[in-house]
Structure formats: C-alpha cells, structure tokens
Design an enzyme around this catalytic site. Sequence first.
Site, PDB file in Angstrom:
ATOM      1  N   GLU A   3       1.781 -10.966 -46.869  1.00 17.71           N
ATOM      2  CA  GLU A   3       2.277  -9.660 -46.436  1.00 17.71           C
ATOM      3  C   GLU A   3       1.887  -8.666 -47.522  1.00 17.71           C
ATOM      4  O   GLU A   3       1.104  -8.986 -48.410  1.00 17.71           O
ATOM      5  CB  GLU A   3       3.783  -9.710 -46.182  1.00 17.71           C
ATOM      6  CG  GLU A   3       4.119 -10.698 -45.060  1.00 17.71           C
ATOM      7  CD  GLU A   3       5.581 -10.696 -44.650  1.00 17.71           C
ATOM      8  OE1 GLU A   3       6.248  -9.660 -44.836  1.00 17.71           O
ATOM      9  OE2 GLU A   3       6.056 -11.719 -44.156  1.00 17.71           O
ATOM     10  N   HIS A 110     -12.123 -25.104 -47.126  1.00 15.33           N
ATOM     11  CA  HIS A 110     -12.184 -24.095 -46.068  1.00 15.33           C
ATOM     12  C   HIS A 110     -12.912 -22.833 -46.540  1.00 15.33           C
ATOM     13  O   HIS A 110     -12.565 -21.725 -46.137  1.00 15.33           O
ATOM     14  CB  HIS A 110     -10.773 -23.767 -45.580  1.00 15.33           C
ATOM     15  CG  HIS A 110     -10.042 -24.963 -45.064  1.00 15.33           C
ATOM     16  ND1 HIS A 110     -10.379 -25.594 -43.885  1.00 15.33           N
ATOM     17  CD2 HIS A 110      -9.029 -25.688 -45.591  1.00 15.33           C
ATOM     18  CE1 HIS A 110      -9.585 -26.635 -43.694  1.00 15.33           C
ATOM     19  NE2 HIS A 110      -8.762 -26.717 -44.713  1.00 15.33           N
ATOM     20  N   ARG A 130      -6.889 -21.415 -41.550  1.00 16.92           N
ATOM     21  CA  ARG A 130      -6.630 -21.259 -40.109  1.00 16.92           C
ATOM     22  C   ARG A 130      -7.558 -20.252 -39.446  1.00 16.92           C
ATOM     23  O   ARG A 130      -7.464 -20.024 -38.245  1.00 16.92           O
ATOM     24  CB  ARG A 130      -5.167 -20.857 -39.897  1.00 16.92           C
ATOM     25  CG  ARG A 130      -4.222 -21.933 -40.378  1.00 16.92           C
ATOM     26  CD  ARG A 130      -2.777 -21.532 -40.258  1.00 16.92           C
ATOM     27  NE  ARG A 130      -1.954 -22.406 -41.094  1.00 16.92           N
ATOM     28  CZ  ARG A 130      -0.662 -22.238 -41.336  1.00 16.92           C
ATOM     29  NH1 ARG A 130      -0.036 -21.228 -40.808  1.00 16.92           N
ATOM     30  NH2 ARG A 130      -0.012 -23.061 -42.097  1.00 16.92           N
ATOM     31  N   ARG A 282       8.081 -16.736 -32.844  1.00 21.61           N
ATOM     32  CA  ARG A 282       8.248 -17.142 -34.237  1.00 21.61           C
ATOM     33  C   ARG A 282       9.735 -17.253 -34.535  1.00 21.61           C
ATOM     34  O   ARG A 282      10.538 -17.338 -33.619  1.00 21.61           O
ATOM     35  CB  ARG A 282       7.539 -16.187 -35.183  1.00 21.61           C
ATOM     36  CG  ARG A 282       7.864 -14.739 -34.971  1.00 21.61           C
ATOM     37  CD  ARG A 282       6.719 -13.868 -35.418  1.00 21.61           C
ATOM     38  NE  ARG A 282       5.495 -14.281 -34.747  1.00 21.61           N
ATOM     39  CZ  ARG A 282       4.424 -13.536 -34.619  1.00 21.61           C
ATOM     40  NH1 ARG A 282       4.395 -12.360 -35.140  1.00 21.61           N
ATOM     41  NH2 ARG A 282       3.371 -13.968 -33.981  1.00 21.61           N
TER      42      ARG A 282
END
Length: 299
Positions: A3, A110, A130, A282
Amino acid sequence: MPELPEVEVVRRGLERGVVGRVIASVEVCHPRAVRRHLAGAADFRSLLVGRRITAANRRGKYLWLAVGAEAEPVGSPARPDAPGEDALIAHLGMSGQLLVVPAATPDQKHLRVRFVFADRGRELRFVDQRTFGGLAIAVGGGALPEPIAHIARDPLDPAFDEDLVVLRLRRRRTGIKRALLDQTVVSGVGNIYADEALWAARLHYARPTETMTGPEIRRLLSAVRTVMAAALTAGGTSFDRLYVSAEGVSGMFERSLEVYGRAGQACRRCGAIIRRDAFMNRSSFTCPTCQPTPRRARW
DNA sequence: TCCGGCACCTGTACGC
DNA sequence: TGCGTACAGGTGCCGG
C-alpha cells in the site's frame, strides 16, 4: 500487500539506487509483466535503452521513473517536470518488488524484468510472484503520466485537498470502506490500512457515506494519515518476504496492527473479540464494540 | 454517471 | 505423500 507506505519506501530506494543512471539493456523475462504496454515487449525495451533515469515519483500506489535523454550530463538535478521526458510506470500489484541488487545476485524465481545500467553497477529487477503488478511506458509522461492521471492524491501528499475529499465522499452512495478503497477519491489506501484507520476512527466499514458528517470523515482521514505515517516510519507493513524495500529489507509494521489479521483475538482498546467478515471478495476485520454495525448499512 | 461484481494469478495452508 | 480446494487482494472491465 504493497500500500502507500510500502510503495513510498520502494520509491525512496529507487531514488537512491537508480536516479541519474543510464539504462544499457532491458530484459523482459515474462511478457505479462509489460501487458499494459500495448506496443509490446520489444517496443518497451527500445524506448528505454540509452535513456537516463532522472527522477523517482509516486502517485498513490503507482510509481514512475522519469526517463530523459542520455545526453544530459551526469549529476544534473532531477527534473520531473521537464518536457519531453517519458515515464516508466510501475505498479507492484499484490506481490511486486522493485529491487536494486548486485549483478551477481542469483535470479529470483519470479524475476519478470531486468534493467542493466551502463555503469555496470547494481541492476534493477522487477520481481512479481502473482503477476498482478506490471510495467508500462507513457510517452511524454515525465510530470504525471496520462494512464494514472485519474488517481487521486493521497492523504500524505502536501497538495491533498481534504475539503474536496470530504465533499466527494459525502456525495457517494456506498459504504465508507468501499469508498476509501476507490483510488479515484483518495489514493494509497488498501485493505489493511482501511481496516486499521476505520478501527482508529471507531467507524464500521458498512457505514453509508451519505450519512457521515464532515467531522467524522475528517476524523477518518486523520486516522488514515496517522496509520500510514506510522507504517512509513517503520518501513512499511510486512507479512512475509513478498513485501520489501528496493534494498530487499522487510518492514516491521505488522507487529503494531490493531485489527487486521487479528480475528479471534482481543481488541487492545476494549477487550472484545475481533471479528472477520467477508467483504468485497476479501476480509474486513472489526471490533464489534468499538465499531458497531450501523442500523443503516451499505455492504 | 455511479455502483457493484468479478477475473486475473500463484504460493501457502489445510483437509482428506 | 499427494491431491484438491480455499484463501489472500489491487486494479480494470463490464453490466445494471
């Protein structure tokens, strides 16, 4: 989840690690990482090679590196408003990292994009498990790239217009958490800090925005600022190795979270048991005593 | 125009 | 041990 505080920590690391350096080569290891650059990976590379990074900027959770011409002298001051500069836009998504590491560092599992610099010093790597995050180039967007012009200013921004945000929130017809997560109203707030700020302001997430008073919204925005500032001081929230600064350092703020992730534990303010609700695909964590469900609720 | 639902994606935890 | 499933959640798109 990166964030605003986490993204700001990364921005500062980029400012220290890559501003002033000339990009020698770009390797796109996974095309999805540049999916928002519609012209494709080859165009992405060609627009960056030979360019000098002149500034590291942020709007909400978006980062962008202003890139100018190589001909600019080394050590010239960063000119984020200079005409003709392009912007390398980055969003970390759920799990993205921008790491400035020695070239000899083994490739991360990744690793999506690698930037090598002309000085052959440390590399810049975009690593994203992701692949919700990504990179793109906005031509002529050195000052404020057009693709992120719709993102509102964040509560820590000196130009944040609190009166305007109060007005816009009260005009909405939705729940306060849903509005708080809307990056076009106020940016930088994600699920974690929304829950923390709502707890601090003693507000339930389903409180209808149109029933909120100006002072209540200002109290909430003040709580958002307080929570974010504390997280920034601590180096950002960290739940695992996914959330690190450009130097690869994890934050420590998790230890001081009041409600997020504390379902079944006692509220540190009143002792009631923290509950977890499913909300917007969520989780929302609330104290049932400090944050009672409003009679009129917007879920 | 505003609002809400959902797909995208992959590692981890958990149950069987 | 291995398999299947649920879960985590920021953003953009689409339908109402």
